[in-house]
Design a protein around this motif. Structure first.
Motif, PDB file in Angstrom:
ATOM      1  N   GLU A  39       0.801   4.453  -2.645  1.00 31.88           N
ATOM      2  CA  GLU A  39       0.627   5.846  -2.247  1.00 31.88           C
ATOM      3  C   GLU A  39       1.721   6.723  -2.851  1.00 31.88           C
ATOM      4  N   HIS A  59      -8.024   0.051  -0.216  1.00 31.27           N
ATOM      5  CA  HIS A  59      -7.038  -0.077   0.861  1.00 31.27           C
ATOM      6  C   HIS A  59      -7.739  -0.252   2.206  1.00 31.27           C
ATOM      7  N   MET A  60      -8.779   0.554   2.420  1.00 29.84           N
ATOM      8  CA  MET A  60      -9.527   0.465   3.675  1.00 29.84           C
ATOM      9  C   MET A  60     -10.081  -0.947   3.873  1.00 29.84           C
ATOM     10  N   THR A  76       0.837  -1.198   0.000  1.00 29.94           N
ATOM     11  CA  THR A  76       0.000   0.000   0.000  1.00 29.94           C
ATOM     12  C   THR A  76       0.871   1.246   0.000  1.00 29.94           C
ATOM     13  N   GLU A  90     -10.127   9.619   3.472  1.00 27.96           N
ATOM     14  CA  GLU A  90      -9.732   9.981   2.106  1.00 27.96           C
ATOM     15  C   GLU A  90     -10.738   9.471   1.080  1.00 27.96           C
ATOM     16  N   GLU A 110      -8.352   4.217  -2.380  1.00 28.50           N
ATOM     17  CA  GLU A 110      -8.283   4.287  -0.919  1.00 28.50           C
ATOM     18  C   GLU A 110      -9.388   3.443  -0.281  1.00 28.50           C
ATOM     19  N   GLU A 165      -7.718   5.943   5.595  1.00 25.13           N
ATOM     20  CA  GLU A 165      -8.193   5.586   4.256  1.00 25.13           C
ATOM     21  C   GLU A 165      -9.692   5.881   4.124  1.00 25.13           C
TER      22      GLU A 165
END
Length: 322
Positions: free
Chosen positions: A93, A310-311, A89, A276, A307, A273
């Protein structure tokens, strides 16, 4: 010196190694794909869009640096899969989200322009920001923070001077590019904050975001220098980037208590995350769309979607640890 005293508080090594930095620098040299824009060809973006892109870059740089430390902590705790998730991750980013925002914003200019930007930033940090932070920390009784801020201020002065010498060499052909500095790596284990004053904590947060962004920008400047055949300048930017990350960011992270054990680190990542994905980037996309900055709007929407993924991945990782 503070850097030696801080080692008595910590164990293990920071996962942000010079080798990984070199790999990152090469990755940042790759063109920015569908979001590629240059000052010569891209329409001017509205000021609010540029401000939102700057905010995005700072957030993505901080996420990269933080997740890299979280990965190292997960490894120390024996959570190899979580470590790999944080590392992967982090690379997204930095090497996708930040790089794409920088391309849209026209962050990278000529070698001379990049050096002038670096000189301006280092001068401010040397003469104003870190000196003020040190004085405030000393007044508030946070003496370790005052010592660290004072040392970093001195480092930034040396960086400024090296960049000034490099600028003369680039613009006049006289002299040579200075040798790159070497980072004195500060280990960052899990631990609580080591400062007491709210003002010191706020200043540490500002400094952490600034050092993470400086690291990322200097890698972009280094990639451009390599593309233009100036390997000595690339090495100077890369070496300075390493100091900003492995020394300055890491030292501040120890004092701020940035790294916890793996479960709290995952919860922190999930919260970031989520903000965002659901608030920050959708708002940025809406504003960019309203003023006709369509490429930026698309970037913000796509990044929000990333994002959210990712969360979800972090939530799943946390569930597996329970």
């Amino acid at each position: 010196m503070f850097r030696h005293s801080i080692r008595t508080l910590v164990v293990g090594l920071c996962a942000l190694t010079a080798a990984s930095q070199g790999a990152t620098a090469m990755a940042l040299a790759v063109p920015a794909g569908q979001y590629q824009a240059t000052p010569a060809t891209a329409p001017a973006l509205r000021s609010q869009t540029l401000s939102d892109l700057a905010t995005a870059m700072k957030g993505e740089a901080f996420a990269y640096a933080s997740y890299s430390l979280f990965a190292a902590e997960a490894d120390r705790q024996g959570h190899a899969a979580v470590g790999e998730l944080f590392r992967g991750t982090a690379q997204t980013e930095l090497n996708e989200h930040l790089r794409q925002a920088a391309a849209l914003a026209g962050t990278v200019g000529s070698n001379a322009a990049n050096l002038r930007e670096a000189i301006s930033g280092e001068t401010y940090e040397h003469q104003v920001m870190y000196r003020d932070f040190a004085a405030q920390a000393r007044a508030d009784g946070d003496l370790d923070a005052a010592e660290l801020f004072t040392e970093i201020a001195a480092d930034e002065g040396r960086h400024r001077d090296a960049f000034r010498t490099a600028l003369t060499a680039v613009t006049t052909g006289r002299g040579s590019i200075p040798a790159p500095p070497t980072a004195d790596v500060v280990p960052v284990p899990a631990g609580p904050p080591k400062v007491k004053a709210a003002r010191t904590r706020a200043n540490l947060d500002t400094a952490l975001h600034g050092e993470a962004l400086a690291h990322a920008r200097y890698l972009l400047f280094a990639a451009h220098a390599r593309q233009t055949g100036n390997t000595a300048l690339a090495r100077l930017f890369e070496g300075t980037a390493g100091v900003e990350l492995h020394e300055h960011f890491a030292g501040e992270a120890v004092l701020a208590g940035l790294v916890s054990t793996t479960k709290p680190n995952l919860r922190k990542a999930i919260a970031g995350e989520h903000e965002e994905a659901t608030v920050r980037y959708p708002e940025f996309a809406e504003r960019a769309t309203a003023v006709g900055d369509t490429a930026a709007a698309r970037y913000f929407r796509d990044t929000a979607a990333d994002e959210a993924k990712h969360m979800t991945a972090f939530r799943q990782a946390l569930d597996r640890l329970r």
